[in-house]
Each structure stands twice: as C-alpha cells, then as structure tokens.
Design a protein around this motif. Structure first.
Motif, PDB file in Angstrom:
ATOM      1  N   ILE A   1      67.356  20.709  76.215  1.00  0.00           N
ATOM      2  CA  ILE A   1      68.030  19.201  75.795  1.00  0.00           C
ATOM      3  C   ILE A   1      69.213  19.381  76.962  1.00  0.00           C
ATOM      4  O   ILE A   1      69.945  20.101  77.203  1.00  0.00           O
TER       5      ILE A   1
ATOM      6  N   CYS B   1      73.305  17.985  77.732  1.00  0.00           N
ATOM      7  CA  CYS B   1      74.836  17.245  76.872  1.00  0.00           C
ATOM      8  C   CYS B   1      75.085  16.602  78.546  1.00  0.00           C
ATOM      9  O   CYS B   1      75.348  17.313  79.234  1.00  0.00           O
TER      10      CYS B   1
ATOM     11  N   THR C   1      65.322  16.056  76.257  1.00  0.00           N
ATOM     12  CA  THR C   1      66.402  14.632  74.765  1.00  0.00           C
ATOM     13  C   THR C   1      67.854  15.440  75.298  1.00  0.00           C
ATOM     14  O   THR C   1      68.800  16.348  76.093  1.00  0.00           O
TER      15      THR C   1
ATOM     16  N   ILE D   1      72.142  14.190  74.991  1.00  0.00           N
ATOM     17  CA  ILE D   1      73.369  13.757  73.956  1.00  0.00           C
ATOM     18  C   ILE D   1      74.173  13.674  74.681  1.00  0.00           C
ATOM     19  O   ILE D   1      74.947  14.399  75.566  1.00  0.00           O
ATOM     20  N   SER D   2      75.679  12.854  74.360  1.00  0.00           N
ATOM     21  CA  SER D   2      76.742  12.414  74.734  1.00  0.00           C
ATOM     22  C   SER D   2      77.271  12.016  73.430  1.00  0.00           C
ATOM     23  O   SER D   2      76.637  10.915  72.573  1.00  0.00           O
TER      24      SER D   2
ATOM     25  N   ILE E   1      70.268  10.855  71.582  1.00  0.00           N
ATOM     26  CA  ILE E   1      71.105  11.161  71.128  1.00  0.00           C
ATOM     27  C   ILE E   1      72.779  10.288  71.267  1.00  0.00           C
ATOM     28  O   ILE E   1      73.318  11.072  72.030  1.00  0.00           O
ATOM     29  N   ARG E   2      73.296   9.944  70.123  1.00  0.00           N
ATOM     30  CA  ARG E   2      75.004   9.654  70.685  1.00  0.00           C
ATOM     31  C   ARG E   2      75.651   9.710  69.760  1.00  0.00           C
ATOM     32  O   ARG E   2      75.392   9.489  68.819  1.00  0.00           O
ATOM     33  N   LEU E   3      76.489  10.506  70.184  1.00  0.00           N
ATOM     34  CA  LEU E   3      77.632  11.248  68.672  1.00  0.00           C
ATOM     35  C   LEU E   3      78.955  10.730  69.106  1.00  0.00           C
ATOM     36  O   LEU E   3      79.761  10.267  69.649  1.00  0.00           O
TER      37      LEU E   3
ATOM     38  N   LEU F   1      78.632  19.119  69.662  1.00  0.00           N
ATOM     39  CA  LEU F   1      77.456  18.690  69.579  1.00  0.00           C
ATOM     40  C   LEU F   1      76.487  20.610  69.174  1.00  0.00           C
ATOM     41  O   LEU F   1      75.118  19.724  69.025  1.00  0.00           O
TER      42      LEU F   1
ATOM     43  N   VAL G   1      74.752  18.856  65.617  1.00  0.00           N
ATOM     44  CA  VAL G   1      73.042  18.212  66.229  1.00  0.00           C
ATOM     45  C   VAL G   1      72.268  18.797  66.705  1.00  0.00           C
ATOM     46  O   VAL G   1      70.793  18.965  66.487  1.00  0.00           O
ATOM     47  N   ILE G   2      72.348  19.727  68.091  1.00  0.00           N
ATOM     48  CA  ILE G   2      71.841  20.651  68.329  1.00  0.00           C
ATOM     49  C   ILE G   2      70.624  21.550  67.600  1.00  0.00           C
ATOM     50  O   ILE G   2      69.818  21.766  67.767  1.00  0.00           O
TER      51      ILE G   2
END
Length: 264
Positions: free
Chosen positions: A4, A6, A59, A61-62, A84-86, A103, A106-107
């Motif tokens: 993952i 970030c 993956t 994630i932002s 994945i966008r938060l 973060l 979701v992780i």
C-alpha cells in the motif's frame, strides 16, 4: 508482496509567489500548479521496483478532492494496480494525526505486507503521517528509509538515514510501515500516453460514513494540532560583508555580537 502506498496531491510552491489567505491559516492556491508530493513519488517508484522483484500488487490511497485523481492516475501509470480516494468535507483541515486516522480505517480492510509513505509532505512538512499510521495499526516502522536492501520471508532489511551523514541498517518484521526518503531511487518518467492508458481504471471513493467514522474523528475536530495563524517570515536586512585582516574581522564580529546582544 502486497504493498500500500499513501500519496498526496500538493501545490508546487518552490518558484511561486505565496500569499496567505483571508483566514490567515492557509495559502491561496488559485493559479498554483499541483502535482504528486515529491517523497510520495519515490515511495510509488520503490513499490513498483519491489513488485517487479517479488511480484504482488500495489494499492495507492490518497486523501483529497476529486482533483487528486490526477495524482492517483500518475501512480497507476507508474505501475500501481488499485486505487482508493478518500473524499469528504469532514476530512478538511485534518492534521497529520487525523489524516493517519482516516488512512488507518481504510487500510484495516485491506490485505498488505508493506505500507509506504513519503517521509513528509511538501506543503506542511510535519513528517507525522507515516509513524502515526504505524502506531494506529500497531505495526513496526522505520522512518527516512533510503534503501530497501532485501526482503526474505517476513523480514525486510532496510537502511535509514540518520543525522550527520550516518546510516542505520536494521531488520524489520513485516507487515510494517516505511517512510521513504527522496533519492532512494530514480522515479520513472510518466508519459501522457501512459496516463491515458489508465484513464478508465476504477478509483474507488470512500467517505466518512463508508469508513464507519464520526465527524469528531476527522477534520479539525479530530486533529491534535490546530493552526492558529500563518504568515510569511519578515525580510531581513541581508548579510553584512566584513573585509580585512583576520584579527580585524574577528574584532568586528565580536563588536557586532555585543551590539546585538548576542554576547555579554
């Protein structure tokens, strides 16, 4: 090896004229160019290199608005597999702790062997998210990593940068969080064609409710630090050049320090 990464979308301010906004807590971003955070770019490249060596998936994630899709697609074009966008208004004004908290939620739902973040972000430079994320997930972590030497089984041997040009080599159990230092690799060039190829790739979007969080756990209310006021440092008088023999210059330095209150 499931990884993952970030990543963060940040304004490029190195050559821009910075103006503090009306709230005195942020800067005006109108007209600024945004791009992937420099340290995060190295983290994505390192993840891709590890995938090429050991196999697995990446993956990204932002946390950010819809415009963060540009940053995410750049990472996908580099070699990431999922994204994945938060996004939620409740996430606005989150400090490093609150960002790490979002973060982490979701992780927790994902499968991973390694989590990579940049050492710090170009806009705030706190260097808090990676270590805080490790704490929230109860994972071992290493900060300012400038080399991942080897991964064998459930152990990674990494090098981390210390002060004064020193370096520490350590074995860390996986899963773990590593914050990546710039210069660990040479991030690959991302072409417009490469970004077009991933233009239709799905970017999953999650908000506060999807993560099972409350408004007290994110944003300013969920932060441990709050910006009171931001300002540009005042411009000083500039340097004073002293010329002459060593004894004469030394005497002038002492005189100036006494005058400024630097010595008694």
């Amino acid at each position: 090896m499931d990884i993952i990464v970030c990543v963060k979308r940040v304004p490029e301010t190195a050559e821009a004229d910075i103006v503090v906004d009306e709230t005195a807590k942020d800067i005006k971003t109108a007209g600024l160019v945004f791009d992937i955070n420099e340290w995060d770019n190295y983290a994505v490249e390192e993840a891709v290199l590890l995938k090429e060596k050991y196999g697995g998936t990446i993956t990204v994630i932002s946390l950010g608005p819809e415009e963060a899709n540009e940053t995410i697609r750049r990472a996908l074009a580099m070699g990431a597999d999922e994204a994945i966008r938060l996004t939620d208004t409740a996430f606005e004004k989150s400090d490093g702790y609150a960002i790490a908290r979002v973060l982490s939620e979701v992780i927790k739902t994902l499968s991973y062997d390694l989590i990579l973040t940049g050492v710090q972000s170009e806009d705030h430079g706190y260097g808090q998210v990676g270590p805080t994320l490790a704490g929230l997930l109860s994972l071992p972590h290493a900060a300012v990593v400038n080399q991942i030497e080897n991964i064998e089984g459930k152990t990674a041997r990494v090098h981390r940068e210390l002060e004064g040009g020193l370096e520490e080599v350590l074995d860390i159990d996986l899963p773990a969080v590593l914050t990546i230092q710039s210069g660990i690799n040479e991030p690959r060039y991302v072409s417009i064609m490469g970004i077009r190829k991933v233009a239709k790739k799905e970017i999953k979007v999650s908000g506060l409710g999807d993560l099972g969080m409350t408004s007290d756990e994110a944003g300013e209310r969920g932060s441990r630090t709050v910006v009171e006021r931001g300002f540009l440092p005042p411009v000083g008088e500039g340097a004073q050049m002293l010329e002459g023999a060593v004894d004469s210059v030394a005497a002038k330095v002492v005189s100036i320090l006494k005058e400024k209150g630097g010595v008694g």
